[in-house]
Design an enzyme around this catalytic site. Structure first.
Site, PDB file in Angstrom:
ATOM      1  N   ALA A  53       0.845  -1.201   0.000  1.00  0.00           N
ATOM      2  CA  ALA A  53       0.000   0.000   0.000  1.00  0.00           C
ATOM      3  C   ALA A  53       0.879   1.248   0.000  1.00  0.00           C
ATOM      4  CB  ALA A  53      -0.878  -0.009   1.245  1.00  0.00           C
ATOM      5  N   GLU A  84       4.050  -5.129   7.755  1.00  0.00           N
ATOM      6  CA  GLU A  84       3.149  -4.127   8.344  1.00  0.00           C
ATOM      7  C   GLU A  84       3.439  -3.877   9.822  1.00  0.00           C
ATOM      8  OE1 GLU A  84       2.293  -6.330   6.121  1.00  0.00           O
ATOM      9  OE2 GLU A  84       0.651  -5.623   4.839  1.00  0.00           O
ATOM     10  N   GLY A 106       0.742  -5.084   1.187  1.00  0.00           N
ATOM     11  CA  GLY A 106      -0.346  -5.204   0.222  1.00  0.00           C
ATOM     12  C   GLY A 106       0.114  -5.824  -1.092  1.00  0.00           C
TER      13      GLY A 106
HETATM   14  N1  3HC Z   1       4.475   3.520   0.147  1.00  0.00           N
HETATM   15  C1  3HC Z   1       4.929   4.735  -0.232  1.00  0.00           C
HETATM   16  N2  3HC Z   1       6.222   4.989  -0.518  1.00  0.00           N
HETATM   17  C2  3HC Z   1       7.086   3.969  -0.416  1.00  0.00           C
HETATM   18  C3  3HC Z   1       6.695   2.673  -0.023  1.00  0.00           C
HETATM   19  C4  3HC Z   1       5.313   2.457   0.258  1.00  0.00           C
HETATM   20  N3  3HC Z   1       4.833   1.265   0.598  1.00  0.00           N
HETATM   21  N4  3HC Z   1       7.793   1.879   0.003  1.00  0.00           N
HETATM   22  C5  3HC Z   1       8.829   2.644  -0.368  1.00  0.00           C
HETATM   23  N5  3HC Z   1       8.403   3.901  -0.626  1.00  0.00           N
HETATM   24  C6  3HC Z   1       9.223   5.028  -1.107  1.00  0.00           C
HETATM   25  C7  3HC Z   1      10.255   5.461  -0.082  1.00  0.00           C
HETATM   26  O1  3HC Z   1       9.707   6.393   0.819  1.00  0.00           O
HETATM   27  C8  3HC Z   1      11.325   6.061  -0.972  1.00  0.00           C
HETATM   28  O2  3HC Z   1      10.860   7.331  -1.330  1.00  0.00           O
HETATM   29  P1  3HC Z   1      11.894   8.536  -1.549  1.00  0.00           P
HETATM   30  O3  3HC Z   1      12.792   8.097  -2.666  1.00  0.00           O
HETATM   31  O4  3HC Z   1      11.021   9.677  -1.856  1.00  0.00           O
HETATM   32  O5  3HC Z   1      12.631   8.669  -0.238  1.00  0.00           O
HETATM   33  C9  3HC Z   1      11.272   5.190  -2.237  1.00  0.00           C
HETATM   34  O6  3HC Z   1       9.994   4.557  -2.224  1.00  0.00           O
HETATM   35  C10 3HC Z   1      12.343   4.120  -2.287  1.00  0.00           C
HETATM   36  O7  3HC Z   1      12.323   3.411  -1.060  1.00  0.00           O
HETATM   37  P2  3HC Z   1      13.675   2.979  -0.321  1.00  0.00           P
HETATM   38  O8  3HC Z   1      14.622   4.122  -0.285  1.00  0.00           O
HETATM   39  O9  3HC Z   1      13.281   2.359   0.959  1.00  0.00           O
HETATM   40  O10 3HC Z   1      14.246   1.901  -1.349  1.00  0.00           O
HETATM   41  P3  3HC Z   1      14.956   0.518  -1.053  1.00  0.00           P
HETATM   42  O11 3HC Z   1      15.274  -0.057  -2.366  1.00  0.00           O
HETATM   43  O12 3HC Z   1      16.037   0.681  -0.043  1.00  0.00           O
HETATM   44  O13 3HC Z   1      13.846  -0.396  -0.350  1.00  0.00           O
HETATM   45  C11 3HC Z   1      11.711  -1.435  -0.075  1.00  0.00           C
HETATM   46  C12 3HC Z   1      12.707  -0.774  -1.044  1.00  0.00           C
HETATM   47  C13 3HC Z   1      12.309  -2.719   0.493  1.00  0.00           C
HETATM   48  C14 3HC Z   1      10.460  -1.724  -0.819  1.00  0.00           C
HETATM   49  C15 3HC Z   1      11.449  -0.447   1.106  1.00  0.00           C
HETATM   50  O14 3HC Z   1      11.130   0.813   0.582  1.00  0.00           O
HETATM   51  C16 3HC Z   1      10.326  -0.850   2.031  1.00  0.00           C
HETATM   52  O15 3HC Z   1      10.541  -1.653   2.906  1.00  0.00           O
HETATM   53  N6  3HC Z   1       9.139  -0.269   1.831  1.00  0.00           N
HETATM   54  C17 3HC Z   1       8.030  -0.436   2.741  1.00  0.00           C
HETATM   55  C18 3HC Z   1       7.367  -1.765   2.564  1.00  0.00           C
HETATM   56  C19 3HC Z   1       6.177  -1.880   3.488  1.00  0.00           C
HETATM   57  O16 3HC Z   1       6.266  -1.633   4.677  1.00  0.00           O
HETATM   58  N7  3HC Z   1       5.041  -2.285   2.923  1.00  0.00           N
HETATM   59  C20 3HC Z   1       3.830  -2.400   3.657  1.00  0.00           C
HETATM   60  C21 3HC Z   1       3.007  -1.178   3.482  1.00  0.00           C
HETATM   61  S1  3HC Z   1       1.559  -1.209   4.463  1.00  0.00           S
HETATM   62  C22 3HC Z   1       0.496  -2.184   3.583  1.00  0.00           C
HETATM   63  O17 3HC Z   1       0.824  -2.693   2.540  1.00  0.00           O
HETATM   64  C23 3HC Z   1      -0.861  -2.337   4.178  1.00  0.00           C
HETATM   65  C24 3HC Z   1      -1.619  -3.453   3.562  1.00  0.00           C
HETATM   66  O18 3HC Z   1      -1.599  -4.565   4.435  1.00  0.00           O
HETATM   67  C25 3HC Z   1      -3.013  -3.077   3.276  1.00  0.00           C
END
Ligand code: 3HC
Ligand code: NAI
Length: 698
Positions: free
Chosen positions: A63, A125, A102
């Protein structure tokens, strides 16, 4: 179909590609796009199966976290998954690199999942203070069983392709071109007439050995200390438990309720703040992303004691060859012995393999001769904390190292500018302040001197990332950002002792707030002699009118330096690490109160917390105003990754915003009246209170 989702036909297979850089987050346009593509494919009589794939860096990071602070807009991820469920044609998710949150839930909603060898899938999450909200807690236990599902959901760590295949999250791992492999897989599914394979239709798999029968109790116990005070982990367990005891739709309704409760909580807001603050910290306004950097292929560390050994391990773990130099053969052997011991502990705890240990040890070379480090691209000095010694080392380094070598110091309190000007290359001098143990703690305070060049800043910030650390840029001042604030915090803890509290009471209040340990337990662990030496050095410049607690000095005068001497603020059983309150220390503290003419009184936990935390926040506000940290979020990141500030409280300045600048200012003014200069309200705090703003607003 939208700018961020494409649909194309490959033979009888419809391919839906999510192309929403950088990480294919499932924001509104993506959800709308996938929804529309599913509609189109359903209506396309020639299409027999569908492939869902991500373009660019990964399948999907889940998400769009930024949307959580806005009202949700349909279709939700859940609604997209329901659309997949209702699609009469098999849908195959094709995963490369990450499918998280997500993103994985979307894939779990498909009939089949195939992955490239690079695939890593997970439900992180919980690290954002959330419960998976799009069926993760229901579909994953159905697919792989409740025991493994709990491990994936509570750990939040991505599972690599081979393990995901073994667990049953992936149906196949495909070498070569993933899209081609996915289309071939889809054609096979159709040719073999395989029935729809909806995860929701599977029975949730009850626990098997070794998880049976008390898997949930054990999960609750397992998260125990780590998840103290957190809402999300418990709700994750309860939601997985619901997969066994409730019908699918009802359990899904509950999951949604838990997700929303978490999403709206201060805890998740704090953890989301930290997620973005951590990434923001890498951005330096006057050092653009395209600034030229020195490529770091070889490193060297001077002084292989506690910190030098940990720093050398950090380089080796990142695959960067590193020379370590110490003052004598004996000192070097002791340092290399420390490195070997640390790796041996890693092997015996199963953290690294024997082969990895050997490969990493091969990257570390000991030397007692500066000639051996001439070609290093960066040298990190970690000798004793003595200015004259450090200057001498830097002069030698300046003489022997190649012209573009970056010279960095791990000093925790000395003036980086003073060190820099002893060299002919002050623009290549910086502080790289690692935290102990250096190979474990993720923070690096990168200290920018007056003359440090942008190229050096960019190179060191890039290096932090390569080392797997979070680099935060700070300016030069006594103690830099973290230790300067830490000093304000522990000073207040000491005053509380003089007024009536005992170390165990202060430590408990701080622990209950969420820190891994309180200031006195931390002091005993780190060693009390270091701070004592620093205080002795500063004694001459101390303002005689400023309140000063002599308790810590008295403890050091007794030869009690903490755990390493078996006694400090607490006593320790021989070889033990459990702090035991010591009547001798209580006597000493009460004696100091008498000497100072302070009438001891009952001090409540609330007062302890307020005084310690507000001292921290007030100092943080001064630091921010003085431009020594770039932004409030940087200070939060420093405290979370360097000092164990509870992540679910978002760091000291985020926490301050939840309390309110006016409330804190009132308390600080009161304390200023009783404690003097140390509590002089920070001008920034006064401005925020006046304007009704927070550190993170405007
Ligand atoms: N939403 C919005 N922005 C996101 C994002 C997300 N889920 N994941 C990454 N981004 C953004 C970062 O903020 C960053 O933005 P910036 O360049 O403006 O600073 C850009 O994408 C690149 O991210 P990273 O610098 O972290 O890149 P990496 O290559 O080091 O890592 C990754 C990539 C492993 C995907 C890492 O970004 C990450 O762990 N992201 C979060 C994953 C996460 O927690 N997902 C769950 C979301 S909650 C959800 O899905 C709810 C559902 O159950 C309904
Ligand atoms: P330490 O005493 O464990 O190690 C210092 C090492 O430097 C010893 O191995 C010593 O032999 C070596 N050394 C001394 N003079 C030398 C010289 N002229 N040439 C080469 N090597 C020499 O000290 P520690 O704790 O590792 O601290 C090192 C630096 O890191 C200090 O500046 C300290 O302030 C800083 N620091 C320490 C932290 C900690 O928690 N210990 C945390 C962050 C920074």
């Amino acid at each position: 179909m939208t700018d961020v989702v494409r649909y194309e036909r490959r033979g009888a297979t419809g391919v839906i590609t999510i192309d929403n850089p950088p990480v294919n987050a499932l924001g509104i346009p993506v959800r709308k796009g996938v929804f529309a593509c599913l509609d189109r494919a359903e209506g396309d009589a020639d299409v027999t199966a569908l492939v869902l794939i991500g373009a660019g860096r990964c399948f999907s990071a889940g998400a769009d976290i930024r949307e959580f602070s806005r009202p949700p807009e349909p279709p939700t991820v859940r609604e997209v998954i329901e659309k997949i469920r209702d699609c009469p044609k098999p849908v195959i998710a094709a995963i490369h690199e990450t499918a998280l949150g997500g993103g994985l839930e979307l894939a779990l909603g498909c009939d089949y999942r195939i992955g490239a060898p690079s695939a890593r899938v997970g439900l992180p999450e919980v690290k954002l203070g959330l419960v998976p909200g799009a069926g993760g807690t229901q579909r994953l236990p159905r697919l792989i069983g409740v025991g493994p599902a709990l491990r994936v959901i509570l750990g939040g760590e991505p599972v690599p392709a081979a393990e995901a295949l073994a667990l049953g999250i992936l149906d196949e791992v495909v070498e070569g071109n993933l899209a081609d492999g996915a289309v071939a897989f889809a054609e096979r599914v159709v040719a073999e007439g395989r029935p729809a394979h909806r995860t929701r239709d599977l029975e949730a798999k009850p626990p098997k050995a070794p998880d049976a029968p008390d898997v949930f109790d054990r999960a609750r116990k397992g998260i125990g200390r780590r998840a103290r005070g957190l809402i999300a982990p418990d709700l994750c367990i309860e939601s997985v438990e619901n997969a066994l005891r409730l019908p699918f739709d009802e359990a899904m309704r509950k999951e949604r309720e838990f997700f929303v409760r978490c999403r709206e909580s201060d805890q998740s807001k704090a953890q989301r703040h930290v997620f973005f603050a951590e990434r923001q910290a890498a951005r330096i306004p006057d050092v653009p992303a395209d600034t030229a950097v020195i490529s770091i292929r070889r490193a060297a560390v001077i002084g292989c004691g506690t910190m030098g050994a940990g720093i050398a391990i950090t380089f080796a773990n990142a695959g960067i060859p590193v020379h370590v130099l110490d003052v004598s053969r004996e000192a070097l052997d002791a340092g290399l012995g420390l490195i070997r011991k640390t790796y041996a502990a890693g092997v015996s705890r199963g953290r690294i393999s024997e082969a990895d240990r050997e490969a990493r040890m091969d990257l570390i070379t000991g030397t007692a001769d500066y000639a051996g480090i001439r070609d290093a691209d960066i040298v990190i000095e970690a000798v004793f904390e003595e200015m004259d010694l450090k200057k001498k080392v830097f002069q030698t380094l300046d003489r022997v190292c190649k012209a573009d070598t970056i010279l960095a110091t791990n000093t925790s309190s000395l003036d980086v500018n003073e060190i820099a000007v002893t060299t002919a290359r002050p623009e290549k001098v910086m502080g790289t302040h690692f935290f102990s143990p250096a190979h474990v703690m993720r923070l690096m305070e990168n200290v920018r001197g007056e003359k440090t060049s942008k190229e050096t800043v960019a190179s060191v910030m890039g290096l932090s990332r390569r080392l797997g650390k979070i680099g935060v840029l700070v300016g030069v001042c006594d103690g830099f950002v973290g230790n300067r604030m830490y000093h304000a915090y522990t000073r207040e803890a000491n005053f509380l002792l003089e007024e009536g509290a005992l170390p165990q009471q202060v430590d408990k209040a701080i622990y209950d707030f969420g820190f891994p340990m309180g200031p006195f337990t931390t002091g005993d662990l780190a060693g009390l002699d270091v701070g004592w030496r620093i205080r002795q050095r500063r004694a001459k410049t101390r303002d005689p009118d400023e309140r000063y607690s002599p308790i810590a000095d008295r403890i050091c005068e007794m030869g009690r330096f903490g755990q390493k001497t078996g006694a400090g603020w607490y006593r320790y059983e021989k070889g033990g690490r459990t702090p035991i309150p010591d009547p001798e220390i209580e006597k000493l503290i009460v004696g100091v109160s008498d000497e100072l003419g302070i009438q001891r009184r009952e001090i409540g936990d609330r007062e302890i917390l307020e005084r310690c935390l507000y001292a921290l926040i007030n100092e943080g506000a001064k630091i921010l105003d003085e431009g020594l940290a770039l932004r409030a979020g940087d200070i939060d990141v420093i405290w979370i990754y360097g000092y164990g500030f509870p992540v679910h409280r978002g760091g000291p300045l985020f926490h301050a915003d939840t309390v309110g600048a006016n409330v804190i200012l009132d308390a600080v003014r009161r304390l200023h009246g009783t404690h003097g200069a140390a509590f002089k309200p920070a001008p920034l705090l006064e401005r925020l209170a006046r304007e009704g703003r927070g550190f993170h607003q405007g």
